[in-house]
Design a protein around this motif. Sequence first.
Motif, PDB file in Angstrom:
ATOM      1  N   TYR A 131       0.828  -1.211   0.000  1.00  0.00           N
ATOM      2  CA  TYR A 131       0.000   0.000   0.000  1.00  0.00           C
ATOM      3  C   TYR A 131       0.862   1.261   0.000  1.00  0.00           C
ATOM      4  N   HIS A 132       2.021   1.189   0.632  1.00  0.00           N
ATOM      5  CA  HIS A 132       2.896   2.359   0.714  1.00  0.00           C
ATOM      6  C   HIS A 132       3.916   2.406  -0.417  1.00  0.00           C
ATOM      7  N   ASN A 133       3.780   1.486  -1.372  1.00  0.00           N
ATOM      8  CA  ASN A 133       4.667   1.456  -2.532  1.00  0.00           C
ATOM      9  C   ASN A 133       6.138   1.308  -2.129  1.00  0.00           C
ATOM     10  N   ILE A 134       6.370   0.464  -1.120  1.00  0.00           N
ATOM     11  CA  ILE A 134       7.732   0.164  -0.674  1.00  0.00           C
ATOM     12  C   ILE A 134       8.072  -1.227  -1.193  1.00  0.00           C
ATOM     13  N   ARG A 135       9.139  -1.345  -1.979  1.00  0.00           N
ATOM     14  CA  ARG A 135       9.364  -2.596  -2.699  1.00  0.00           C
ATOM     15  C   ARG A 135      10.369  -3.535  -2.038  1.00  0.00           C
ATOM     16  N   TYR A 136      11.085  -3.028  -1.017  1.00  0.00           N
ATOM     17  CA  TYR A 136      12.068  -3.884  -0.336  1.00  0.00           C
ATOM     18  C   TYR A 136      11.787  -3.965   1.161  1.00  0.00           C
ATOM     19  N   LEU A 137      12.290  -5.033   1.777  1.00  0.00           N
ATOM     20  CA  LEU A 137      12.091  -5.235   3.210  1.00  0.00           C
ATOM     21  C   LEU A 137      13.190  -4.564   4.024  1.00  0.00           C
ATOM     22  N   ASP A 138      14.334  -4.298   3.377  1.00  0.00           N
ATOM     23  CA  ASP A 138      15.485  -3.773   4.112  1.00  0.00           C
ATOM     24  C   ASP A 138      15.983  -2.480   3.472  1.00  0.00           C
ATOM     25  N   ASN A 139      16.735  -1.702   4.234  1.00  0.00           N
ATOM     26  CA  ASN A 139      17.233  -0.417   3.731  1.00  0.00           C
ATOM     27  C   ASN A 139      18.238  -0.588   2.606  1.00  0.00           C
ATOM     28  N   ASP A 140      18.978  -1.710   2.616  1.00  0.00           N
ATOM     29  CA  ASP A 140      19.987  -1.943   1.577  1.00  0.00           C
ATOM     30  C   ASP A 140      19.378  -2.460   0.273  1.00  0.00           C
ATOM     31  N   LYS A 141      18.052  -2.626   0.256  1.00  0.00           N
ATOM     32  CA  LYS A 141      17.344  -3.105  -0.937  1.00  0.00           C
ATOM     33  C   LYS A 141      17.896  -4.432  -1.466  1.00  0.00           C
ATOM     34  N   GLN A 142      18.124  -5.353  -0.524  1.00  0.00           N
ATOM     35  CA  GLN A 142      18.574  -6.706  -0.901  1.00  0.00           C
ATOM     36  C   GLN A 142      17.400  -7.686  -0.911  1.00  0.00           C
ATOM     37  N   LEU A 143      16.444  -7.437  -0.017  1.00  0.00           N
ATOM     38  CA  LEU A 143      15.349  -8.385   0.175  1.00  0.00           C
ATOM     39  C   LEU A 143      14.063  -7.800  -0.400  1.00  0.00           C
ATOM     40  N   LYS A 144      13.572  -8.405  -1.494  1.00  0.00           N
ATOM     41  CA  LYS A 144      12.358  -7.887  -2.115  1.00  0.00           C
ATOM     42  C   LYS A 144      11.129  -8.244  -1.295  1.00  0.00           C
ATOM     43  N   SER A 145      10.212  -7.314  -1.172  1.00  0.00           N
ATOM     44  CA  SER A 145       8.957  -7.586  -0.476  1.00  0.00           C
ATOM     45  C   SER A 145       8.115  -8.528  -1.333  1.00  0.00           C
ATOM     46  N   ILE A 146       7.184  -9.212  -0.699  1.00  0.00           N
ATOM     47  CA  ILE A 146       6.325 -10.188  -1.387  1.00  0.00           C
ATOM     48  C   ILE A 146       4.979  -9.530  -1.681  1.00  0.00           C
ATOM     49  N   LEU A 147       4.406  -9.808  -2.855  1.00  0.00           N
ATOM     50  CA  LEU A 147       3.093  -9.243  -3.187  1.00  0.00           C
ATOM     51  C   LEU A 147       2.031 -10.349  -3.161  1.00  0.00           C
ATOM     52  N   PRO A 148       0.794  -9.999  -2.780  1.00  0.00           N
ATOM     53  CA  PRO A 148      -0.276 -11.001  -2.772  1.00  0.00           C
ATOM     54  C   PRO A 148      -0.487 -11.577  -4.173  1.00  0.00           C
ATOM     55  N   CYS A 149      -0.626 -12.921  -4.246  1.00  0.00           N
ATOM     56  CA  CYS A 149      -0.579 -13.641  -5.540  1.00  0.00           C
ATOM     57  C   CYS A 149      -1.565 -13.185  -6.604  1.00  0.00           C
ATOM     58  N   THR A 150      -2.827 -13.049  -6.255  1.00  0.00           N
ATOM     59  CA  THR A 150      -3.805 -12.762  -7.312  1.00  0.00           C
ATOM     60  C   THR A 150      -3.645 -11.348  -7.867  1.00  0.00           C
ATOM     61  N   PRO A 151      -3.521 -10.319  -6.991  1.00  0.00           N
ATOM     62  CA  PRO A 151      -3.237  -8.988  -7.553  1.00  0.00           C
ATOM     63  C   PRO A 151      -1.958  -8.987  -8.398  1.00  0.00           C
TER      64      PRO A 151
END
Length: 319
Positions: A131-151
């Motif tokens: 919802y906040h358009n944040i694509r990574y889990l960590d500040n170093d942008k190594q770990l990509k966030s997961i998106l809900p499957c159907t959307p």
Amino acid sequence: SDKPGRTILASSISKTYVEEITKKIESMRNIRPNGPLLVGFLANNDPAAEMYANWTGKTCESMGFRYELRRIEEKDFLEEAIIDANRDTSVDGIMVYFPVFGNAQDQYLQQVVSREKDVEGLNHVYYQNMYHNIRYLDNDKQLKSILPCTPLAVVKILEFLKVYNNLLPEGNRLYGKKCVVVNRSEIVGRPLAALLANDGAIVYSVDINNIQKFTRGEGLKFSKHQVEDLGNYSDDLLRECCADSDVIVTGVPSPDYRFPTDYIRDGAVCINFSSHKNFDDSVKSKASLYVPSTGKVTISMLLRNMLRLVENRQKLNQL
Ligand code: NAD
């Protein structure tokens, strides 16, 4: 001719992902010789859930994953069973077939699934990032966030259909596009509207009560979507929103519902993710590209999410 456009099946869209996933599994043989393990929890007697579980299992195994269906006879033991799987290092992904209790306890149970194993991308952290358009889990942008499957599947379908314009900067590839999404559930419709708006589209989010507009503002000035109420649901308001819309996505869970074909502008892209047929066959006389169902892409996204979770856990262990 009465069919100016084409029907595109989810099976042909998912092909590229199936190949990508199968290759990745091969490259993981050193850490997962028999393939990553997905555990599904079935705690209801719903034959539809049972069918979906069997189908997940078959698809998993055909692509080199291992799948284990754990049946829980007593619903009250499900939470403990999920916690056991969270702790078990041999389990890579966990999914629960809902509804279990059919009330808010189901949302609680969904959050019991460890974030590191949540293949469906339903953990609160993933939702909030989306919802906040944040694509990574960590500040170093190594770990990509997961998106809900159907959307996510609908996004990948729109990429495949080239509605996403890859000449535009990443994150703005729907700039100039207008989309209608008929469904605003927390599982699919609202996250989908947010994802499309975050990528630059103007999105009309339609539910049974009202119509809302999701956008990043004039000139995409905001970094995440904003929501505006357009008014109560009415056929006239829906027709107005559709008049210049490039994309119409439906997800109405009813066998009798049909999206009015005459609202679709000539050449629009039409996608249905409901398990029921939401478009009449006459959609083919209006749509440029019509995708009648999305399930096969959704399951590819589930397995893609699972590989991402394995990669994220691998990276975390290296840190
Ligand atoms: P839901 O019941 O939670 O939500 C339905 C939404 O549709 C609500 O926002 C409701 O207001 C809206 N709606 C219903 N009738 C409407 C109407 N006449 N006009 C406008 N809006 C209307 O359902 P859900 O969990 O979002 O699932 C919806 C459908 O999608 C189901 O058929 C489900 O099986 C399917 N589904 C498919 C996938 C997939 O991967 N293909 C994944 C999840 C759900």
